[in-house]
Structures are given as C-alpha cells and as structure tokens.
Design an enzyme around this catalytic site. Structure first.
Site, PDB file in Angstrom:
ATOM      1  CE  LYS A  64      -1.605   2.856   2.909  1.00 42.01           C
ATOM      2  NZ  LYS A  64      -1.705   4.106   2.088  1.00 42.01           N
ATOM      3  CD  GLU A  75      -3.015   8.211   2.461  1.00 44.89           C
ATOM      4  OE1 GLU A  75      -3.352   8.691   3.548  1.00 44.89           O
ATOM      5  OE2 GLU A  75      -2.318   7.172   2.345  1.00 44.89           O
ATOM      6  CB  SER A 102       3.636   9.463  12.706  1.00 42.63           C
ATOM      7  OG  SER A 102       2.403   8.754  12.809  1.00 42.63           O
ATOM      8  CB  CYS A 146      12.589   8.862  10.151  1.00 41.30           C
ATOM      9  SG  CYS A 146      13.388   7.588   9.165  1.00 41.30           S
ATOM     10  CD  GLU A 150       8.738  12.665  13.344  1.00 42.80           C
ATOM     11  OE1 GLU A 150       9.685  12.117  12.750  1.00 42.80           O
ATOM     12  OE2 GLU A 150       7.653  12.094  13.553  1.00 42.80           O
TER      13      GLU A 150
END
Length: 484
Positions: free
Chosen positions: A175, A178, A228, A283, A384
């Site tokens: 996946k 999006e 996240s 990250c 973050e």
C-alpha cells in the site's frame, strides 16, 4: 501533466478500485493537482491478498536462485528507467532531483542485496546431537506479507522490505502512501514489464480503510510499516492482537552535536543537508542542533550563513537544494510549530514563514527556519516537526547532549561532529538511538546493515533491510532425524 487516476495492480493486471472515494495528488512546487488516487477498501485488499495466496505455493517451490533472477532482471530494468522514476518522485513529492536520484539508487541497492538469498537464507545442521541422531534447521517462507509505506521516501522505503519478501519465497501486497502514489505506480509498470508470475506482487491504493483491512486480514502473515510514532504504535498493537509479525518504524527527534574540536568547514555541507535535505521530511533529519562548549556563537553564525546561501525552489531545478513540503496541510502544520516556538520564547533567528519562490506562488514552501536559545522543555524541542525547522540547544558538555538525546522520547538517530575518538565512544556507548553518525549528519545505513531506531522510534525486533531482514520473512523449522 494531465490528471491521472491511479489503479491497483492485482494478479498481474491493472484494475480499477471498487471504491467511489478519491483523493487528490498534487505537485507541491506548483500547488496543482496532477492525479487522483482511490481511497480503497477491504474488497480491494481481499482481491489482492487472494491473488497472493493463490500464487504462493508455486512461488515458494521456485528455487531461491530462480527467484533471484527475477530481481536481476528488475534491477537492470530500473537502471534503464532510473531518471524517469526520479523525476516522477520529485514531481509528486517535491524533493530536489538529486535527492530523488539518491533515493532511487538506495532502492536498487536493496534489490542487489536481496539477490544474496542463497547465502542469507541458508540454515544449519549438526550430526550426532545424540548417538545416531542428526538435526537440521531450515528457513521457509510463510505466505503473504504486506507493506504500509510513507510519503517521504515513496520509492525507497517499500523496497526495504519487498525484494526480501519475494526472494525468500513469499508473496506481497504493497500500500503506497495516498499522498504520493505515482512513484510506485511507475515502478510497478516496470515490474509488469519484467513479468513476475501473476499474484506474486500486488499493489492496493488507499488510506485508513486499506490499512485496517491489511491489519485485520487473516491471510497476511506480517506487516512492515514506516511512519509516525502514533501510527507505528497502533500498527504494532493491531498486529499483536491478530498474531502477525510486525516491523513498525516510527518517528524521530534527532540531535546533532557539534564538539569544540569539530572541523566545521568540512562538516558544514553535511550539516546543512542533514537539517534541510528533503525539506526536513525524513526520519533521519537533524531536528536539534547542539553546539557544545565555547565557540557556539561563531558556529551558529556560520551555520546561519550557510543556510541562507541554500537555494530553495522547484526540485526539478538542478540548482535547487531544498524543495517544498509535501502538501498544503503539512505546510500549515510546520508553520504552526514555528508559531509555537515563537510563543514559547525561543529566538527566531531565521524566519521561514511567508516564504515565497519566484514563479511558484501556490507552492507548499516553508523557508529554512532556525531557532536559537531553545530549552529542552519547549514543544519544538520535544515533538517531531518533520519540516525545515532547526532548534538550537547549547550544551556545556557531551554528557549534557547525551542527556538531551535520551530524554526526547524518541531513539532513532543521533550524530556527533568531532575528531575525538573518546567522545565518539561515549556517544556510541551511552546514547539510546539505534543509528549513530560520526561526522555524518544523516546516519543512514546501507542496505546490508539494518535500518531502525529503538524506543518509540521502533516497534518490533527486526529492523529494515540488513542481514536480519531474511529472518523476518522466514520461519525456522528444525528437523531431528534418526534412522534404523
């Protein structure tokens, strides 16, 4: 570019999603829609998983070297389409074109590493564990695996997992994010040309409903995720509840220490790239800059000057060092953090608000932003941000830096600039993060070393790529034999 509608890739065919809900894919430099992406559903996932289930027995029986040959052909095909994939990546994600090229190169390196399956997947044996009794260990593929990918590295991150799953004999469902589905769409066009057996590798577009369908599907053996920390924790918990293997990589608050003996001139290019490369949307980006001891004022002046010299604009411009952030929503999120830093009393010494790029009035740009005299309790020092925002926290000693690192509630990466081996050892020995950079601002392991942090930056026990990844995608079977 004309508006395209993304399709799923299931059982070797391009198929329309069964959903009637669609999202927008934008060019972040222009602020214009370039594609439409289906927000798929459980029916789409079921179709892909069923194709993967059906393909598994024959693919598992394919010898490992024969499976690797598909990757050899795929590697060559990606080399031919290298520049095209990089350009699509920049167009939909925004990063500078050289950053996209580097990402595609790292993607291909994972394919190269995975072709070592005939060594990395081997088991072991021992004769006479008792008189006349022998024992052997075999590594066997398990079935269908899935990946839920992030938006910041749409080409590379899925390939931390996909080639290893395939080469060990599993089948796969991906996946893509999006927000940036076009890159993997282009990659899967290449996969289709190479001609993997039907159902071995599949792709389903979607958002939350597709994620949850993957997590709940009883025929999926394991899930790989990067994103996240809240989402990583959620995925880890759901996989635990449904009995799936999981490697769930979360967020970060990376600290870069600059010691008094650091070679600032040599290190400055990598420092700038660390904090502002990919517009801070990785990250491994530096988030907190901590100059240690005397000389901090002079260092900060040099850092600000180097930042101001950096060109910001459309990532397709070869001279641009930093592009826009990925979306309007993310632009607003980063700007809100800048406002929070101002409200909490940090000194805004380089303001990236109201930043504009000539010729791109609607782009999702945030200018390079630097706060000085930040304190560890401020929001911008704890959460973050995932944008081109630097928080400078001055430290008296290296122990202060290590204390700062170990109290951020993340443990992804930390970096130190120094010529002192003792200082390096102290950082390596005491700092919690799983990746440490020495005179390198981005502690990004190559494909043959594991990628992943610890603590709230990593949920699960096997990290991305490296040697260990072959363990994630195989189960061990021990055979104890005696014959009469």
């Amino acid at each position: 570019m004309s508006i395209r509608v993304m399709q799923n890739y299931i059982n070797g065919d391009w198929v329309d999603s069964t959903t009637d809900v669609f999202g927008t894919v934008s060019n972040p430099a222009l602020g214009e829609q370039i594609a439409s992406v289906p927000y798929g559903n459980a029916q789409d996932v079921n179709m892909a998983v069923q194709a993967a289930v059906d393909a598994f027995p024959e693919w598992r029986e394919t010898p490992p070297l024969a499976r690797a040959r598909y990757l050899f052909r795929l590697k060559d095909a990606f080399e031919e389409e290298f520049e095209e994939i990089a350009r699509v990546l920049t167009i939909e994600q925004g990063k500078a074109i050289d950053e996209s090229r580097g990402e595609v190169r790292r993607m291909i390196e994972n394919i190269e590493h995975a072709t070592g399956v005939t060594t990395m997947m081997t088991g072991y044996c021992l004769e006479d564990i008792a008189q006349g009794v022998d024992s052997s260990l075999y590594r066997q593929p398990m079935g269908v695996f899935a990946c839920i990918a992030p938006y910041n590295f749409p080409a590379m991150v899925p390939w931390w997992f996909l080639p290893y799953a395939l080469v060990t004999g599993n089948t796969f469902v991906l996946k893509p994010s999006e927000q940036v589905p076009m890159t993997q769409n282009r990659i899967f066009e290449v996969i289709d040309d190479v001609g993997f057996p039907e159902g071995v590798v599949n792709m389903v577009n979607g958002s939350r409903d597709v994620v949850n369908a993957i997590l709940e599907h009883e025929d999926i053996e394991g899930v790989s995720f990067v994103g996240s920390t809240p989402t990583a924790k959620y995925i880890y918990e759901r996989c635990g509840a449904t009995g799936k293997r999981v490697q769930s990589l979360g967020g970060a608050k990376n600290i870069v220490a600059v010691m008094p003996d650091a070679d600032v001139q040599a290190g400055m290019p990598s420092l700038i790239t660390s904090f502002f490369g990919c517009a801070g949307q990785r990250c491994l980006s530096g988030s907190i800059l901590s100059p240690v001891g005397e000389g901090a004022d002079a260092f900060v002046d040099k850092f600000v000057a180097a930042t101001k010299a950096m060109k910001v604009g459309d990532g397709l411009d070869e001279s641009v060092a930093m592009g826009p952030v990925v979306s309007k929503a993310h632009q607003e999120r980063v700007l809100a953090y800048i406002e929070k830093g101002v409200a909490e009393g940090a000194d805004l010494i380089l303001d990236g608000r109201n930043f504009s790029v000539a010729g791109y009035p609607d782009g999702f740009f945030v200018g390079p932003t630097i706060f000085d005299n930040v304190t560890p309790d401020m929001t911008i020092a704890r959460e973050e941000i995932f944008g081109p925002v630097v928080s400078i926290i001055r430290s008296e000693t290296l122990d202060d830096v290590i204390q700062l690192v170990n109290t951020r509630n993340f443990a992804n990466a930390a970096c130190i600039y120094t010529q002192n081996a003792k200082a390096v050892r102290e950082m390596r020995y005491k700092a919690a993060p799983g990746m440490i950079g020495v005179n390198i601002g981005i502690a990004a392991p190559m494909s043959f070393f594991p990628f992943g942090g610890s603590g709230n930056s990593m949920f699960g026990d096997i990290k991305g790529h490296g040697r260990e990844i072959f363990q994630f995608f195989t189960d061990t079977k021990v055979v104890i034999e005696r014959y009469f």
